[in-house]
Design an enzyme around this catalytic site. Structure first.
Site, PDB file in Angstrom:
ATOM      1  N   SER A 203      44.797  14.014  43.694  1.00  0.00           N
ATOM      2  CA  SER A 203      43.820  15.042  44.058  1.00  0.00           C
ATOM      3  C   SER A 203      42.571  14.439  44.710  1.00  0.00           C
ATOM      4  O   SER A 203      42.209  13.295  44.445  1.00  0.00           O
ATOM      5  CB  SER A 203      43.383  15.831  42.822  1.00  0.00           C
ATOM      6  OG  SER A 203      44.488  16.283  42.090  1.00  0.00           O
TER       7      SER A 203
HETATM    8  N1  SAH Z   1      46.563  14.126  38.241  1.00  0.00           N
HETATM    9  C1  SAH Z   1      47.345  13.592  39.343  1.00  0.00           C
HETATM   10  C2  SAH Z   1      47.681  14.647  40.360  1.00  0.00           C
HETATM   11  C3  SAH Z   1      49.108  14.565  40.737  1.00  0.00           C
HETATM   12  S1  SAH Z   1      49.723  15.974  41.614  1.00  0.00           S
HETATM   13  C4  SAH Z   1      46.628  12.404  39.938  1.00  0.00           C
HETATM   14  O1  SAH Z   1      45.460  12.199  39.620  1.00  0.00           O
HETATM   15  O2  SAH Z   1      47.248  11.666  40.703  1.00  0.00           O
HETATM   16  C5  SAH Z   1      50.434  16.924  40.297  1.00  0.00           C
HETATM   17  C6  SAH Z   1      51.493  16.254  39.481  1.00  0.00           C
HETATM   18  O3  SAH Z   1      52.046  17.244  38.636  1.00  0.00           O
HETATM   19  C7  SAH Z   1      52.668  15.656  40.258  1.00  0.00           C
HETATM   20  O4  SAH Z   1      52.815  14.316  39.921  1.00  0.00           O
HETATM   21  C8  SAH Z   1      53.864  16.483  39.791  1.00  0.00           C
HETATM   22  O5  SAH Z   1      55.067  15.758  39.708  1.00  0.00           O
HETATM   23  C9  SAH Z   1      53.402  16.939  38.425  1.00  0.00           C
HETATM   24  N2  SAH Z   1      54.083  18.118  37.901  1.00  0.00           N
HETATM   25  C10 SAH Z   1      54.460  19.246  38.546  1.00  0.00           C
HETATM   26  N3  SAH Z   1      55.069  20.094  37.709  1.00  0.00           N
HETATM   27  C11 SAH Z   1      55.069  19.491  36.487  1.00  0.00           C
HETATM   28  C12 SAH Z   1      55.564  19.856  35.202  1.00  0.00           C
HETATM   29  N4  SAH Z   1      56.184  21.022  34.980  1.00  0.00           N
HETATM   30  N5  SAH Z   1      55.399  18.991  34.185  1.00  0.00           N
HETATM   31  C13 SAH Z   1      54.773  17.793  34.366  1.00  0.00           C
HETATM   32  N6  SAH Z   1      54.295  17.395  35.549  1.00  0.00           N
HETATM   33  C14 SAH Z   1      54.435  18.227  36.603  1.00  0.00           C
END
Ligand code: SAH
Length: 222
Positions: A70
């Protein structure tokens, strides 16, 4: 709360990082704790080397598997909202991704539990957090849409992926006084950043900013 250990981590110049913090301030982030922690956290180690030179720009960046780290402003904004009404001791993060948001939280709360559905992302995040010496972050490979009931209830829950509707499980795993910060809405459409507070009489919802997040997807990927 943990302190990061920067031994052996090449750091970009202090000025580059200070500039990012200045931008966050200009955009309205006021929490001194959040700003200080983000100043201290090396964002470049959460990216592939080819992108690490862009780590201190205020933009979202790809981390593979069609996911993104993000934008720093969003990380700051969500963290500030999560912590606004008093300290949060136990926090659940849905969507570990690169682990950057996890690292920020680990320096501000007692314990972070973070769930990721894509195994290779989770493994990389684990390495980075241990490299930084953040031992109060606990990771799990699972579908975070269900929360992580065994470790709950939580004082704070932060989702970094957007469901079309808020999962009941997440609301149920909030302690009384707890707060959920979550983007909600369909992919490709305007999503809303929402805040839910649980009191002893029920749940109160607030709609904050419009945002753009990757979708919350059910099931896991090995
Ligand atoms: N907090 C992260 C943002 C990653 S984007 C950072 O700082 O890099 C959002 C993430 O949510 C992705 O890695 C995606 O794989 C994960 N995601 C999506 N659906 C999910 C679910 N049902 N359970 C766990 N993770 C999930």
């Amino acid at each position: 709360m943990s302190r990061i250990n920067l031994q052996g981590i090449g750091m970009t110049s202090q000025r580059t990082r200070d500039r990012l913090i200045e931008r966050l301030r200009e955009k309205g982030i006021t929490s001194a704790d959040v700003l200080e922690v983000m100043r201290a956290t090396p964002r470049h180690i959460f990216l592939d080397e080819a992108l690490s030179h862009r780590a201190y720009e205020d933009s979202a960046l790809p981390i593979g598997f069609q996911q993104t780290l993000s934008q720093p402003y969003i990380v700051a904004r969500m963290t500030e909202l999560l912590l606004a009404e008093g300290p949060r001791r136990r926090v659940l993060e849905v969507g570990t991704g690169s682990g950057y948001q996890t690292a920020v939280l680990a320096q501000l709360v007692d314990r972070v539990y973070s769930v990721e559905r894509i195994r290779p992302l989770q493994e990389k995040a684990r390495q980075r957090l241990s490299q930084l010496g953040l031992r109060n972050a606990h990771l799990r490979h699972a579908d975070g849409g269900m929360g992580w009931a065994q470790r709950g209830p939580y004082d704070g829950i932060l989702s970094t992926a957007a469901p079309e509707q808020v999962p009941e499980e997440l609301l149920e795993q909030l302690a009384v006084g707890g707060r959920l910060v979550i983007p909600v809405g369909a992919q490709g459409k305007q999503q809303q950043l929402r805040v839910y507070d649980r009191s002893d009489t029920g749940i109160v919802e607030q709609v904050m900013d419009s945002v753009l997040f990757v979708p919350l997807v059910s099931g896991v990927l090995s």
